[in-house]
Design a protein around this motif. Structure first.
Motif, PDB file in Angstrom:
ATOM      1  N   ALA A  63     128.986 -46.466  15.672  1.00 22.55           N
ATOM      2  CA  ALA A  63     127.896 -46.860  14.786  1.00 22.55           C
ATOM      3  C   ALA A  63     127.227 -48.072  15.376  1.00 22.55           C
ATOM      4  O   ALA A  63     127.863 -48.885  16.024  1.00 22.55           O
ATOM      5  CB  ALA A  63     128.424 -47.176  13.392  1.00 22.55           C
ATOM      6  N   THR A  64     125.921 -48.209  15.169  1.00 17.11           N
ATOM      7  CA  THR A  64     125.196 -49.324  15.739  1.00 17.11           C
ATOM      8  C   THR A  64     124.883 -50.348  14.681  1.00 17.11           C
ATOM      9  O   THR A  64     124.978 -50.102  13.496  1.00 17.11           O
ATOM     10  CB  THR A  64     123.881 -48.835  16.374  1.00 17.11           C
ATOM     11  N   PRO A  71     131.166 -50.624  19.887  1.00 18.09           N
ATOM     12  CA  PRO A  71     130.974 -49.903  18.626  1.00 18.09           C
ATOM     13  C   PRO A  71     131.819 -50.482  17.496  1.00 18.09           C
ATOM     14  O   PRO A  71     132.729 -51.262  17.715  1.00 18.09           O
ATOM     15  CB  PRO A  71     131.477 -48.497  18.977  1.00 18.09           C
ATOM     16  N   VAL A  72     131.506 -50.080  16.299  1.00 16.51           N
ATOM     17  CA  VAL A  72     132.328 -50.397  15.151  1.00 16.51           C
ATOM     18  C   VAL A  72     132.972 -49.106  14.653  1.00 16.51           C
ATOM     19  O   VAL A  72     132.340 -48.064  14.637  1.00 16.51           O
ATOM     20  CB  VAL A  72     131.504 -51.029  14.015  1.00 16.51           C
ATOM     21  N   TRP A  78     126.767 -44.067  11.771  1.00 15.10           N
ATOM     22  CA  TRP A  78     126.028 -44.783  10.735  1.00 15.10           C
ATOM     23  C   TRP A  78     125.151 -45.878  11.332  1.00 15.10           C
ATOM     24  O   TRP A  78     125.535 -46.531  12.298  1.00 15.10           O
ATOM     25  CB  TRP A  78     127.002 -45.422   9.747  1.00 15.10           C
ATOM     26  N   GLY A  79     123.999 -46.067  10.736  1.00 17.44           N
ATOM     27  CA  GLY A  79     123.145 -47.191  11.088  1.00 17.44           C
ATOM     28  C   GLY A  79     122.295 -46.932  12.312  1.00 17.44           C
ATOM     29  O   GLY A  79     122.569 -46.050  13.126  1.00 17.44           O
ATOM     30  N   ASN A  80     121.221 -47.741  12.440  1.00 21.10           N
ATOM     31  CA  ASN A  80     120.326 -47.602  13.594  1.00 21.10           C
ATOM     32  C   ASN A  80     120.127 -48.915  14.333  1.00 21.10           C
ATOM     33  O   ASN A  80     119.266 -49.021  15.193  1.00 21.10           O
ATOM     34  CB  ASN A  80     118.969 -47.028  13.157  1.00 21.10           C
ATOM     35  N   GLY A  89     122.718 -52.220   7.102  1.00 13.21           N
ATOM     36  CA  GLY A  89     123.287 -53.291   6.290  1.00 13.21           C
ATOM     37  C   GLY A  89     124.629 -52.909   5.710  1.00 13.21           C
ATOM     38  O   GLY A  89     125.552 -53.720   5.624  1.00 13.21           O
ATOM     39  N   CYS A  90     124.756 -51.625   5.311  1.00 15.04           N
ATOM     40  CA  CYS A  90     126.027 -51.140   4.765  1.00 15.04           C
ATOM     41  C   CYS A  90     127.094 -51.009   5.849  1.00 15.04           C
ATOM     42  O   CYS A  90     128.282 -51.198   5.574  1.00 15.04           O
ATOM     43  CB  CYS A  90     125.828 -49.809   4.045  1.00 15.04           C
TER      44      CYS A  90
END
Length: 689
Positions: free
Chosen positions: A20-21, A213-214, A253-255, A264-265
């Motif tokens: 996720a970014t 990454p996360v 998730w996320g961009n 943000g989440c």
């Protein structure tokens, strides 16, 4: 430019496996702790012992004939059992009637923390004021009211004179925004006795953690993934516009754009899961609420703010419209929840924000992110520039941002965020000291003293265990007493930690209290009405003292510079995958690694570790890069680029001279301006004999 081996290894690790970014380094949420049979037995013994003690109605409980006591769930922490109680009077809840009994694993009483300071006596419980009139008074405390949760009759004892009161909780807004307010109104006169705000507003850091990454712990249902933690109840991240958990068909998730709610989440859920891992590994706590759960996080608050209100955490944005769900803002808000869900409820009298800030700082240090991400420090809001003025609070020198460094009698009535100054200053001194040697800034003291810190992990353990002694009516003066007692409970054979807690409070001008414990290196006798107790032994001369000695648990138990404890393949471990890799950058750089151990009196102690030194230096005469090994203030050895060799060599030192003390085992690697030298440490031990 060719990367040094160290930078190349870090770059390779950062590039691998994007999940996720827009978020932070990989983390897997720890599962709730399953109590061992011994822990369960200790809680049972504590509950039974406390029950017998309370049934005898000892004098320090200030019990009346019509008092009854309701035992709450026993909380275990570091060998101490904390047994909270609520009090009723003629069947009515008593506000300020709570207390906590702390016992050892055998159920012997160690300490009693009691909020109520006088007996209720014979108090009439027929109100002169109607509940409707009291609710009207409560509603008047807010600018707007959206709901009244209910009104009940209570006995209020937080003032000098016990009083019958109506207690109402109202929701709405005040001058600062959303509010959930509990109001106690005198049931005879209609006067407001107390207001307790449940919306704990915070200011925070940016929504940028890393390096990517996360890894998020998400839930898969059928073919749909959701940003809901599968382990901790109610821990999810939602869109505040509709309170809907983010869900989709992929687990990516996320961009990377901080104004994007999903991104943000990503940051907010990562921060919460990181804090839960810290709570589990450092404090032994089962979730933010203490029973395997937390609260939903909602991103989308249209305000330069974030808050916790007892049911949720709301995440707002900065002036650039970027969502602020970073490590320390989320950990701060969850910290309010931890405060709320430990005995006594949310701290007051100007202490609540500093309490939450300690959890934000501890989570940053646990995560240990490298620059340019949310690096471990003691600034609040240093990355997000929330309102265009840089950090919001400074823990090592609060006065740098206009907050008080030192306690005074005006602090309890000061605006709560400014009132955090002395407590934040105390926590920094406890953790880092006034003149840290690990690259953290110096910190002025209010009495011109010098304080030597204990490390962040020990500091948050003391803070958390003090919160387990907390009762209603918390204050700076009571936290001084509670933290001193917590240090005694955690370190029964040592006065080093106790004396440091005391020195840090003295250094921020919180005065000594009549109830402060003293330390002589062993536990003090319990109250005279308590069951008999025994003094713990000083410790056996066997076993190994270091926690996480081979680093296989990652960055826990040790205090280390960013990136030192690593599983990078750029340098081989002696065993397993993890090791401590100091320096190796090929430029001016200092790395540190340390852990404190308590060596029982009369024991022989041996420090050992495996060391590999790899260097690009070619000189055979000049020590340009060095590694210094210390036990306490004693330098045991200094190694350099001149000692480079293939493979590992075991080093061993007799440190028996430190028996009877708590000593810090430390490694400091210093690299000069060019040509890398890597000092790689693994499989350390402090063995007793």
């Amino acid at each position: 430019m060719k990367l040094s081996p160290r930078l190349a290894a870090l770059a390779g690790a950062a590039a691998a496996g994007l999940v996720a970014t827009g978020a932070a380094a990989a983390v897997q949420a720890a599962p709730p702790l399953a109590p061992s049979p011994d822990a369960a037995q200790a809680r049972t013994l504590a509950a039974n012992s406390a029950g017998k003690l309370v049934s005898g109605r000892p004098a320090y409980l200030h019990a009346s004939a019509d008092d009854a006591f309701v035992q709450q769930e026993v909380i275990s922490s570091a060998g101490t059992q904390y047994v909270p109680y609520e009090r009723t009077y003629k069947g009515l809840p008593v506000v300020g009637g709570d207390f906590v009994l702390a016992t050892d694993a055998a159920g012997n009483l160690k300490y009693a923390s009691v909020a109520q300071q006088r007996s209720i006596g014979n108090l009439a419980i027929t109100p002169k004021l109607t509940s409707a009139a009291a609710a009207k008074t409560a509603r008047a405390q807010l600018k707007t009211v959206s709901a009244v949760e209910g009104t009940k009759l209570v006995v209020y004892t937080l003032d000098s004179q016990p009083t019958l009161a109506w207690e109402t909780t109202v929701r709405g807004t005040d001058a600062d925004g959303p509010s959930r307010l509990t109001v106690d109104v005198n049931a005879s006169t209609g006067a407001v006795l107390r207001t307790q705000e449940h919306v704990m507003r915070g200011t925070g850091t940016g929504a940028w953690n890393g390096p990517p990454p996360v890894t998020l712990n998400t839930t898969l249902s059928g073919s749909t993934y959701s940003m809901k933690d599968p382990t901790y109840t109610n821990l999810s991240c939602q869109d505040a516009a509709n309170n809907t958990t983010f869900s989709k068909s992929t687990d990516t998730w996320g961009n990377g754009t901080a104004t994007n709610k999903e991104t943000g989440c990503v940051d907010a859920l990562f921060a919460a899961q990181t804090e839960h891992k810290m709570l589990s590994q450092w404090l032994g706590r089962n979730g933010a609420n203490g029973s395997g759960g937390a609260w939903p996080i909602r991103v989308g608050l249209n305000d330069q703010n974030a808050y916790y209100d007892g049911t949720q955490v709301q995440i707002g944005k900065n002036t650039a419209g970027q969502w602020i769900g970073s490590l320390d803002v989320v950990a701060h808000e969850m910290g309010h929840g931890i405060d709320d869900k430990t005995p006594g409820g949310i701290s007051g009298n100007g202490t609540q924000e500093f309490v939450a800030d300690t959890f934000g700082a501890a989570t940053e240090w646990f995560a240990n992110e490298p620059a340019p991400y949310d690096t471990p420090d003691f600034l609040v809001g240093e990355m997000v520039n929330l309102v265009g003025k840089g950090p919001i609070r400074n823990m090592y020198n609060p006065s740098a941002l206009g907050d008080p460094n030192c306690y005074s009698s005006s602090i309890p009535s000061t605006e709560v965020h400014k009132a955090a100054g002395p407590g934040n200053h105390w926590f920094y001194l406890l953790a880092m000291g006034s003149n840290p040697t690990n690259g953290q800034p110096t910190s002025p003291t209010c009495n011109s003293s010098t304080v030597t810190g204990l490390g962040v992990q020990t500091a948050i353990k003391i803070m958390y265990n003090a919160m387990l002694l907390k009762t209603s009516g918390a204050s700076y003066l009571k936290y001084r007493t509670w933290t001193l007692q917590a240090a005694k409970n955690l370190f029964p054979t040592s006065c080093t930690e106790f004396n440091t807690v005391k020195a840090a409070w003295d250094a921020v001008s919180v005065p000594a209290q009549s109830g402060d414990p003293t330390c002589s290196g062993s536990t003090t006798p319990p109250p005279t009405t308590a069951p008999p107790t025994t003094t713990p032994p000083t410790g056996s001369c066997s076993g190994q003292l270091l926690a996480n000695p081979g680093f296989e648990s990652g960055n826990v138990n040790w205090t280390a510079s960013s990136g030192v404890i690593t599983s990078s393949t750029g340098q081989a471990a002696h065993s397993g995958s993890w090791k401590a890799w100091l320096d190796g950058y090929g430029s001016t750089h200092t790395d540190t690694l340390s852990q404190s151990v308590t060596i029982p009196a009369g024991c022989r102690a041996t420090l050992s570790f495996w060391l590999h030194i790899d260097s690009a230096e070619t000189t055979t005469t000049s020590a340009y890069d060095t590694l210094t090994v210390k036990a306490g203030s004693t330098t045991l050895a200094t190694y350099s680029n001149l000692n480079k060799a293939s493979g590992y060599t075991q080093k061993s030192f007799d440190i028996s001279s430190l028996a009877g003390t708590t000593a810090t085992i430390s490694f400091t690697g210093v690299e000069d301006v060019i040509l890398q030298t890597s000092f790689v440490i693994d499989d350390a031990a402090v063995n007793l004999s």
